[in-house]
Design a protein around this motif. Structure first.
Motif, PDB file in Angstrom:
ATOM      1  N   UNK A  62      33.289  25.145  10.742  1.00 34.11           N
ATOM      2  CA  UNK A  62      33.480  24.545   9.181  1.00 34.11           C
ATOM      3  C   UNK A  62      32.253  25.066   8.456  1.00 34.11           C
ATOM      4  N   UNK A  63      32.467  25.402   7.238  1.00 27.45           N
ATOM      5  CA  UNK A  63      31.334  25.632   6.206  1.00 27.45           C
ATOM      6  C   UNK A  63      30.713  24.342   6.070  1.00 27.45           C
ATOM      7  N   UNK A  64      29.420  24.275   5.736  1.00 24.68           N
ATOM      8  CA  UNK A  64      28.531  23.052   5.680  1.00 24.68           C
ATOM      9  C   UNK A  64      29.156  22.182   4.725  1.00 24.68           C
ATOM     10  N   UNK A  65      29.662  22.467   3.439  1.00 25.06           N
ATOM     11  CA  UNK A  65      30.256  21.546   2.436  1.00 25.06           C
ATOM     12  C   UNK A  65      31.637  20.813   3.101  1.00 25.06           C
ATOM     13  N   UNK A  66      32.254  21.731   3.794  1.00 22.61           N
ATOM     14  CA  UNK A  66      33.669  21.174   4.262  1.00 22.61           C
ATOM     15  C   UNK A  66      33.300  20.237   5.572  1.00 22.61           C
ATOM     16  N   UNK A  67      32.283  20.464   6.340  1.00 24.74           N
ATOM     17  CA  UNK A  67      31.811  19.549   7.500  1.00 24.74           C
ATOM     18  C   UNK A  67      31.481  18.219   7.081  1.00 24.74           C
ATOM     19  N   UNK A  68      30.922  18.410   5.792  1.00 23.23           N
ATOM     20  CA  UNK A  68      30.251  17.174   5.227  1.00 23.23           C
ATOM     21  C   UNK A  68      31.356  16.128   4.812  1.00 23.23           C
ATOM     22  N   UNK A  69      32.752  16.813   4.438  1.00 26.18           N
ATOM     23  CA  UNK A  69      33.622  16.063   3.949  1.00 26.18           C
ATOM     24  C   UNK A  69      34.714  15.560   5.309  1.00 26.18           C
ATOM     25  N   UNK A  70      34.640  16.279   6.347  1.00 33.67           N
ATOM     26  CA  UNK A  70      35.371  15.914   7.394  1.00 33.67           C
ATOM     27  C   UNK A  70      35.248  14.627   8.077  1.00 33.67           C
ATOM     28  N   UNK A  71      33.986  14.108   7.991  1.00 36.26           N
ATOM     29  CA  UNK A  71      33.730  12.901   8.685  1.00 36.26           C
ATOM     30  C   UNK A  71      32.963  12.040   7.576  1.00 36.26           C
ATOM     31  N   UNK A  72      32.762  10.930   7.812  1.00 38.07           N
ATOM     32  CA  UNK A  72      31.812   9.935   7.024  1.00 38.07           C
ATOM     33  C   UNK A  72      30.372   9.961   8.006  1.00 38.07           C
ATOM     34  N   UNK A  73      29.396  10.819   7.641  1.00 38.23           N
ATOM     35  CA  UNK A  73      28.292  11.050   8.066  1.00 38.23           C
ATOM     36  C   UNK A  73      27.187  10.397   7.580  1.00 38.23           C
ATOM     37  N   UNK A  74      27.380   9.329   6.725  1.00 37.34           N
ATOM     38  CA  UNK A  74      26.324   8.599   5.767  1.00 37.34           C
ATOM     39  C   UNK A  74      25.983   7.529   6.699  1.00 37.34           C
ATOM     40  N   UNK A  75      24.477   7.137   6.277  1.00 40.15           N
ATOM     41  CA  UNK A  75      24.001   5.915   6.731  1.00 40.15           C
ATOM     42  C   UNK A  75      24.071   4.920   5.744  1.00 40.15           C
ATOM     43  N   UNK A  76      24.385   3.693   6.431  1.00 37.03           N
ATOM     44  CA  UNK A  76      24.579   2.322   5.791  1.00 37.03           C
ATOM     45  C   UNK A  76      23.686   1.616   5.870  1.00 37.03           C
ATOM     46  N   UNK A  77      23.698   0.338   5.144  1.00 35.14           N
ATOM     47  CA  UNK A  77      22.969  -0.701   5.381  1.00 35.14           C
ATOM     48  C   UNK A  77      23.621  -1.790   6.525  1.00 35.14           C
ATOM     49  N   UNK A  78      24.815  -1.650   6.448  1.00 34.02           N
ATOM     50  CA  UNK A  78      25.776  -2.514   7.644  1.00 34.02           C
ATOM     51  C   UNK A  78      25.702  -1.822   8.885  1.00 34.02           C
ATOM     52  N   UNK A  79      25.627  -2.525   9.958  1.00 34.11           N
ATOM     53  CA  UNK A  79      25.891  -1.767  11.170  1.00 34.11           C
ATOM     54  C   UNK A  79      27.497  -1.600  11.683  1.00 34.11           C
ATOM     55  N   UNK A  80      27.629  -0.610  12.586  1.00 29.21           N
ATOM     56  CA  UNK A  80      28.998  -0.504  12.909  1.00 29.21           C
ATOM     57  C   UNK A  80      29.354  -0.997  14.359  1.00 29.21           C
ATOM     58  N   UNK A  81      30.689  -0.947  14.508  1.00 31.08           N
ATOM     59  CA  UNK A  81      30.920  -1.502  15.830  1.00 31.08           C
ATOM     60  C   UNK A  81      30.725  -0.382  16.948  1.00 31.08           C
ATOM     61  N   UNK A  82      30.734  -0.844  18.320  1.00 26.05           N
ATOM     62  CA  UNK A  82      30.467   0.174  19.419  1.00 26.05           C
ATOM     63  C   UNK A  82      31.882   1.129  19.257  1.00 26.05           C
TER      64      UNK A  82
END
Lengths: 531, 531
Positions: B62-82
């Motif tokens: 996938x092209x970079x911009x498309x790959x960025x959209x395909x998933x949430x890759x962002x870093x957040x303040x809050x933790x995630x579950x396992x």
């Protein structure tokens, strides 16, 4: 070598039914492979459990020659069986140091984060290289996302700027110096240092100050080597020369004195040097001191010198609302080194260099290798990061940091950092007035570094100051050697300037607790009382 | 960042029952940890099986911009579950490139060795640093044993000499250049390049020659950038300057012409340059050519110039009794770069620099950081290797090579290397007279590099040579883009000198077979026939 004198390799391999032939990619190698990898994982899981167990040794120490004897480590022409390979794995871990152990305090990088470890296993399995989007699409994106986040936290508007993950803080600092030189004298790239006036770089004498010790007969001389280890190494490598690294005085707690920086800059200019690079330190290696960044940045601005912040050790404190004030002014930096593998306990290696100016890294380091960076590729080439650094291949260091960040959130890193600082404050409070202890510098440490001497009972009331110093100098090495022999704990020591060997306690291991600090003190006293 | 605007981190963490809090080192975290790591391992094992399956795609591109959209890759303040963490692991692998895939030929480093992978998992678990014996006793010993073995194979008496594993071939080559300069002018360390005459380094124009292409309107200009990518990068960084890197002519098959080297050395001397470094290449990146080492070493000896062999790609052929003659003369080198992560398929990164003279690396790079290299330690300090390199921390790259060597034996590496060369010979024989193919250079390639043009049917009988060249230049990029979109295979292309874009096939993946070579050819024809 013996390669020439053997039978045909493949025949022998088949005859001995050995390791590789039945593993993937061999036909029907799946089951054998899965079984083998699972066996390795079982060994690793057992090692992990053991590492966190306070009843186990931090290290089963043996001297090099002895360790060489304890196992067959030699490389042979003939292959081994998979069972032998598993035995080698066990032997390697048996004699390894348990860096995850709650009582391992020896380095700035300690601990083992489980999510970071999982991420590193995934990275190894993906087995690729960071130089182009083509061969590492996800990792290149994650590096982009993470560097942007780190720049936002630093305080650069909208997270703008540039950066890269490099193989450690020393290389990050060298990359920064390279950029600073190129920014001021772009012709250096083609023409070398002969096109450039003599340069001068500045850093605190106390920044990870180091010393060379000579024992000449009975006299211990301490020759102070002023200036940062990595800044000097960088200057030597870049053809600038270590004599061009000018050391700025530090105050008693190890912080650079801005007035001395200004004086030295003027002095250097008068001597015909061109000041091009100031490396302020956020968290020195030994004292954990934070240089006054705002005052230093003002001077850099006044004299138009590149302002670098080496936050390899202390940069992570910016993740803590309670401690981030120690980095006030970092947002003014031209470049920042920040090693998540230290205070954020990301598995080794994970070192970021953040750069304010966009495009500079590319201009400084690119050589247009068409076999990698074809300009007629079908995707956005700004994601081909390989030409930003000296390296061609670059190890994937990003995923473990990114996955840990997802697992903990920013607040999780904050909690972890705050806890380590709380533990070091506990240690400081516990020993600052305790009998037999002397602090190396006064006042509460700013980072988790607590520097102290332990004086065995027999030395506490010695009159002869010189004799006392001489004996004290030998205390920490002996206690350390005994710690390693018993394998109960490990903590670093070193001399600094005219100060004889002292312990430098650092806490970056999230597994450590108040009880472990208590244990450390008891252990020092147990092992040192007869000295 | 949003750090400042949230509730207390720890409270939130507990409320959301998230990832980190129940894993080790948490109290009673064992079970949860083992379950989590096992789940990750299961994901990895499934990925490995899939990677070797020819029915799966090499890449889900996938092209970079498309790959960025395909998933949430962002870093957040809050933790995630396992569970979220496991989802992220799956997403990362879904879009990763399968570098182990038998039809992935894109880079010099391909394949995934199962024993190497197991070793890398162990390395991550041991999570330590190579700088001292104290913190990496076994790994330091294994580096010692392995470097000695490599030096024996090179042909240095009793395996004597020095060396280090560095973060890739470009850094290894730079370290070699640094040593050569220091050997001739030790004062450069303190005084910088201003104390040194203008230096000249020499390398083949064909050594991974690269080009910068400009498309100006309809005219394609190829500006040849002569000289090695990493040698030029190194010269720029070290303050020597890229203009001091002098390119030696290569013959039609890409080998350096010794007579031209001698001529250029004399020319440089006449111009007042001091020749200090010759980098001969054993296995160029594009053509896979081996420079004539014996003739070059004679010239280096005559003019007293450091003789470096860059065997990053081709050095491994010395493990093969059938092919080692291509490296005849390497035993005369002052230093050798040899990357087991290329032709020996060791997981990335694994690059060795071997140095003939003992003690030189230490003298060149040491700065005596007492907080690391205490001279009063209780063991043999010659095992504290950290001061031999620019880096302070150094990733453990040795264990995967060592364990693979144990598993395969020298003869196993030999068999693997011979097989790859056999495959490339098969490819060469198959296409050299095939309709629609033109070889970039004549004769059997010396390494696994096979360089060729594919001419789609419509172009084969074109009269206008210039027009044909112009159209041919666009063929490989389009076929490559289609390969990536279909995900069926990947192979590299580039222009070189006045030669328009051609395919550079390389084989280092032990998983590849004759059928995969057949497939590649069919795929190129399928994807290119309409062009």
């Amino acid at each position: 070598g013996g390669i020439g004198s053997k039978l045909c390799g493949r025949l022998v391999v088949e005859k001995k039914k050995t390791a590789i032939i039945y593993l993937l990619p061999a036909l029907d190698g799946d089951l054998k492979t899965m079984t083998f990898l699972q066996e390795v994982v079982d060994i690793l899981l057992a090692y992990i459990t053991e590492s966190f167990d306070r009843e186990t040794k931090v290290i089963d120490f043996h001297y090099p020659n002895e360790l060489l004897q304890r196992n067959n480590w030699e490389l042979q022409d003939e292959p081994e069986t998979l069972d032998d390979i598993l035995i080698s794995c066990r032997a390697t871990l048996k004699y390894a140091i348990k860096t995850a152990h709650p009582r391992y305090f020896n380095q700035l990088s300690t601990g083992l984060d489980m999510v970071g470890l999982a991420a590193d296993w995934l990275t190894s399995t993906a087995n690729t290289n960071m130089f182009t989007y083509e061969v590492a699409p996800v990792f290149v994106l994650l590096e982009y996302v993470t560097l942007k986040k780190m720049r936002e936290i630093i305080g650069w508007e909208d997270g703008r700027g540039d950066g890269i993950f490099s193989p450690g803080g020393a290389i990050s600092n060298m990359y920064a110096m390279l950029l600073a030189r190129f920014k001021m004298f772009p012709e250096v790239k083609e023409k070398g240092m002969s096109s450039v006036p003599r340069l001068a770089a500045f850093t605190s004498e106390h920044v990870a100050a180091f010393n060379e010790m000579h024992q000449t007969g009975n006299v211990i001389r301490l020759r102070e080597e002023l200036s940062h280890f990595s800044i000097k190494k960088g200057a030597a490598a870049l053809g600038i020369g270590t004599e061009s690294v000018i050391c700025i005085k530090a105050d008693e707690s190890g912080k650079m004195i801005p007035a001395d920086l200004e004086r030295k800059i003027l002095e250097a200019k008068q001597k015909g040097f061109v000041p091009f690079f100031v490396s302020a330190t956020a968290g020195t290696t030994v004292y954990g001191a934070f240089d006054p960044l705002i005052a230093i940045s003002d001077i850099c601005k006044k004299y138009q010198v590149w302002f670098h912040v080496d936050g390899a050790w202390g940069g992570s404190l910016i993740m803590s609302r309670m401690h981030k004030w120690k980095l006030d002014g970092v947002e003014r930096a031209n470049s920042v080194t920040w090693n998540p593998h230290k205070m954020m306990a990301v598995p080794l290696q994970c070192s970021a260099l953040l750069v304010r100016e966009e495009g500079l890294m590319q201009n400084c380091n690119q050589m247009h290798a068409c076999y990698l960076f074809q300009q007629d590729k079908h995707y956005d080439l700004s994601y081909d990061t390989g030409d930003k650094a000296l390296q061609c291949g670059r190890h994937v260091d990003i995923f473990k940091l990114w996955l840990m960040w997802r697992a903990k959130g920013t607040i999780g890193f904050e909690a972890q950092i705050d806890k380590c600082l709380e533990l070091s404050e506990y240690l400081y409070n516990k020993i600052k007035d305790r009998e037999g202890y002397e602090m190396v510098f006064n006042g509460k440490p700013q980072h988790t570094n607590v520097c102290f001497w332990y004086l065995p009972p027999g030395m506490r009331y010695m009159e002869d100051k010189e004799e006392k110093k001489k004996r004290l100098h030998k205390v920490a090495p002996v206690i350390k050697a005994r710690m390693m022999e018993y394998g109960t704990t490990m903590v670093s020591y070193q001399p600094q300037g005219d100060k004889v060997n002292f312990f430098r306690m650092v806490i970056s291991n999230p597994a450590a607790t108040f009880e472990d600090i208590d244990f450390l003190i008891e252990e020092i006293e147990r092992l040192g009382q007869d000295l």
